[in-house]
Design a protein around this motif. Structure first.
Motif, PDB file in Angstrom:
ATOM      1  N   UNK A 164      -6.750 -31.483 -34.958  1.00 51.97           N
ATOM      2  CA  UNK A 164      -5.893 -32.648 -34.774  1.00 51.97           C
ATOM      3  C   UNK A 164      -4.843 -32.389 -33.698  1.00 51.97           C
ATOM      4  N   UNK A 165      -4.306 -31.179 -33.655  1.00 50.19           N
ATOM      5  CA  UNK A 165      -3.277 -30.896 -32.648  1.00 50.19           C
ATOM      6  C   UNK A 165      -3.889 -30.875 -31.252  1.00 50.19           C
ATOM      7  N   UNK A 166      -4.997 -30.174 -31.079  1.00 54.62           N
ATOM      8  CA  UNK A 166      -5.609 -30.088 -29.755  1.00 54.62           C
ATOM      9  C   UNK A 166      -6.150 -31.438 -29.301  1.00 54.62           C
ATOM     10  N   UNK A 167      -6.759 -32.178 -30.217  1.00 53.19           N
ATOM     11  CA  UNK A 167      -7.381 -33.437 -29.844  1.00 53.19           C
ATOM     12  C   UNK A 167      -6.415 -34.556 -29.554  1.00 53.19           C
ATOM     13  N   UNK A 168      -5.197 -34.481 -30.085  1.00 56.93           N
ATOM     14  CA  UNK A 168      -4.234 -35.572 -29.916  1.00 56.93           C
ATOM     15  C   UNK A 168      -3.021 -35.135 -29.104  1.00 56.93           C
ATOM     16  N   UNK A 169      -2.473 -33.983 -29.414  1.00 56.21           N
ATOM     17  CA  UNK A 169      -1.252 -33.517 -28.748  1.00 56.21           C
ATOM     18  C   UNK A 169      -1.580 -32.642 -27.543  1.00 56.21           C
ATOM     19  N   UNK A 170      -2.484 -31.702 -27.739  1.00 51.98           N
ATOM     20  CA  UNK A 170      -2.755 -30.728 -26.695  1.00 51.98           C
ATOM     21  C   UNK A 170      -3.379 -31.303 -25.442  1.00 51.98           C
ATOM     22  N   UNK A 171      -4.236 -32.316 -25.609  1.00 54.25           N
ATOM     23  CA  UNK A 171      -4.935 -32.910 -24.464  1.00 54.25           C
ATOM     24  C   UNK A 171      -4.823 -34.427 -24.535  1.00 54.25           C
ATOM     25  N   UNK A 172      -4.601 -35.033 -23.398  1.00 52.70           N
ATOM     26  CA  UNK A 172      -4.620 -36.499 -23.286  1.00 52.70           C
ATOM     27  C   UNK A 172      -5.994 -36.875 -22.748  1.00 52.70           C
ATOM     28  N   UNK A 173      -6.998 -36.813 -23.624  1.00 53.05           N
ATOM     29  CA  UNK A 173      -8.381 -36.904 -23.193  1.00 53.05           C
ATOM     30  C   UNK A 173      -9.216 -37.668 -24.205  1.00 53.05           C
ATOM     31  N   UNK A 174      -9.934 -38.668 -23.752  1.00 57.38           N
ATOM     32  CA  UNK A 174     -10.835 -39.418 -24.624  1.00 57.38           C
ATOM     33  C   UNK A 174     -11.935 -38.505 -25.168  1.00 57.38           C
ATOM     34  N   UNK A 175     -12.456 -37.655 -24.312  1.00 54.66           N
ATOM     35  CA  UNK A 175     -13.520 -36.739 -24.729  1.00 54.66           C
ATOM     36  C   UNK A 175     -12.998 -35.763 -25.783  1.00 54.66           C
ATOM     37  N   UNK A 176     -11.838 -35.152 -25.543  1.00 56.32           N
ATOM     38  CA  UNK A 176     -11.287 -34.182 -26.493  1.00 56.32           C
ATOM     39  C   UNK A 176     -10.996 -34.831 -27.835  1.00 56.32           C
ATOM     40  N   UNK A 177     -10.426 -36.028 -27.823  1.00 50.90           N
ATOM     41  CA  UNK A 177     -10.127 -36.709 -29.080  1.00 50.90           C
ATOM     42  C   UNK A 177     -11.400 -37.032 -29.844  1.00 50.90           C
ATOM     43  N   UNK A 178     -12.432 -37.484 -29.143  1.00 54.52           N
ATOM     44  CA  UNK A 178     -13.671 -37.870 -29.810  1.00 54.52           C
ATOM     45  C   UNK A 178     -14.317 -36.694 -30.515  1.00 54.52           C
ATOM     46  N   UNK A 179     -14.461 -35.568 -29.831  1.00 51.66           N
ATOM     47  CA  UNK A 179     -15.195 -34.450 -30.434  1.00 51.66           C
ATOM     48  C   UNK A 179     -14.376 -33.764 -31.533  1.00 51.66           C
ATOM     49  N   UNK A 180     -13.057 -33.799 -31.452  1.00 48.89           N
ATOM     50  CA  UNK A 180     -12.250 -33.149 -32.489  1.00 48.89           C
ATOM     51  C   UNK A 180     -12.016 -34.054 -33.686  1.00 48.89           C
TER      52      UNK A 180
END
Length: 366
Positions: free
Chosen positions: A239-255
């Motif tokens: 949750x931290x990497x997918x939402x806070x750590x990266x501002x990325x649609x791809x990162x949020x989707x996979x995490x």
């Protein structure tokens, strides 16, 4: 010393095999394995330059279609295809979809934005509560009863999920959305202050949990709860990497999707196998006699049909996968959109009832 004044003996630790919800191999696979898969996909995305772009189509198919949408349909096996369960609470299971559809039509008639906002927050609540639910189940499985431990476990799992959401709301717009752009309420000035206050609390809770977990592993074997530790740590990381750590649609989707959907598949399949072994649930439970792939294949087929209708009737996208649009029915969206959202909205509501140990005596998770 009298019997009434003697100190209570500490609860005996459960046998090692009973520390897991399903089994050591399955629990580690679905909880730790799904998180490692999410992080590995993030590493692949970073190597391919996907973190600064929209999630590619193959990511949507493998995560959204085959995991997120598909896991919603597993509720049907838990409820609507289980004859005995339907007889136990028919009003809940029959009236919930009707209520959800009527409410959806009312919301959509006031504007699509309101409908998607309410549905997005219902999904957020469902995702957060599911992670808390895993922690509660692991506490019950091991027999943890201490108030301080319960308070810390509750605080840390809600911090792991709610702090990233608070940060998200304070930094709108982001390169990703929960469902559609604009489905979250933007209050950056107010929530920016809240984030500044919450951040040290977040890290303090994470540190306290890690210290306590380390102490349990270094101390008596009976105090260890490996499944709970995996859920808390992987939830916090993803949750931290997918939402806070990266501002990325791809990162949020996979995490966001994998660690939510994969364990739920395992839970429903495990439950179905238990119902089959106990000769309960009726003929539909026989699907679980043929291994997991028939079950998974059926929910994949249901997910594909649902998304085909979404894309032909509403989104008019991905013609390479779903075919041409049915534009002549666009005027019925006030009815169609809430109807197509019915499986996921019903899943959000029923999930709060069907896994509660107290109201489900046949649920052998404690």
């Amino acid at each position: 010393m009298s019997r009434t004044s003697s100190p209570a003996a500490p609860p005996s630790p459960p046998p090692p095999g009973q520390r897991w919800l399903f089994s050591a191999r399955v629990d580690i696979g679905v909880f730790l394995g799904s998180a490692l898969a999410s992080l590995a996909l993030m590493a692949v995305g970073a190597h391919l330059g996907l973190l600064s772009a929209d999630a590619p189509e193959w990511t949507w198919v493998t995560t959204v279609l085959l995991i997120d949408v598909a896991h919603v349909w597993t509720t049907g096996f838990r409820v609507y295809l289980d004859r005995d369960e339907m007889r136990r609470r028919p009003h809940l299971y029959l009236l919930t979809p009707l209520f959800v559809w009527i409410l959806g039509v009312a919301l959509y008639s006031e504007g699509p934005g309101l409908f998607w906002c309410v549905l997005a927050y219902a999904a957020v609540f469902h995702f957060v509560r599911q992670q808390y639910g895993w922690v509660a189940l692991y506490r019950a499985r091991v027999g943890e009863r201490g108030r301080l431990g319960r308070w810390l476990d509750t605080a840390v799992i809600y911090a792991a999920t709610c702090y990233p959401l608070l940060y998200w709301h304070a930094n709108l717009p982001r390169a990703f959305a929960w469902m559609l752009p604009g489905d979250f309420v933007s209050l950056p000035a107010l929530l920016g202050v809240a984030v500044a206050v919450a951040e040290p609390i977040y890290w303090a809770l994470m540190g306290a949990y890690l210290v306590r977990a380390a102490a349990s592993w270094l101390g008596r074997a009976g105090t260890r709860n490996p499944g709970k530790d995996i859920v808390v740590i992987t939830t916090a990381a993803c949750w931290y990497l997918g939402i806070v750590g990266f501002d990325s649609d791809y990162a949020f989707t996979v995490t966001n999707v994998i660690i939510h959907g994969v364990p739920y598949f395992a839970l429903v399949y495990w439950y179905g196998r238990r119902r089959l072994a106990d000769r309960r649930g009726g003929r539909a439970m026989r699907v679980f006699a043929h291994g997991p792939w028939l079950f998974v294949g059926l929910v994949w087929a249901a997910a594909y049909v649902e998304e085909l209708l979404w894309h032909r009737l509403v989104w008019h996208e991905r013609t390479w996968l779903f075919g041409a649009s049915w534009d002549d029915l666009a005027w019925l969206q006030v009815v169609i959109v809430p109807l197509l959202a019915l499986p996921q909205a019903t899943h959000y509501i029923l999930d709060g009832f069907i896994w509660r140990r107290r109201s489900n005596p046949d649920l052998p998770l404690a």
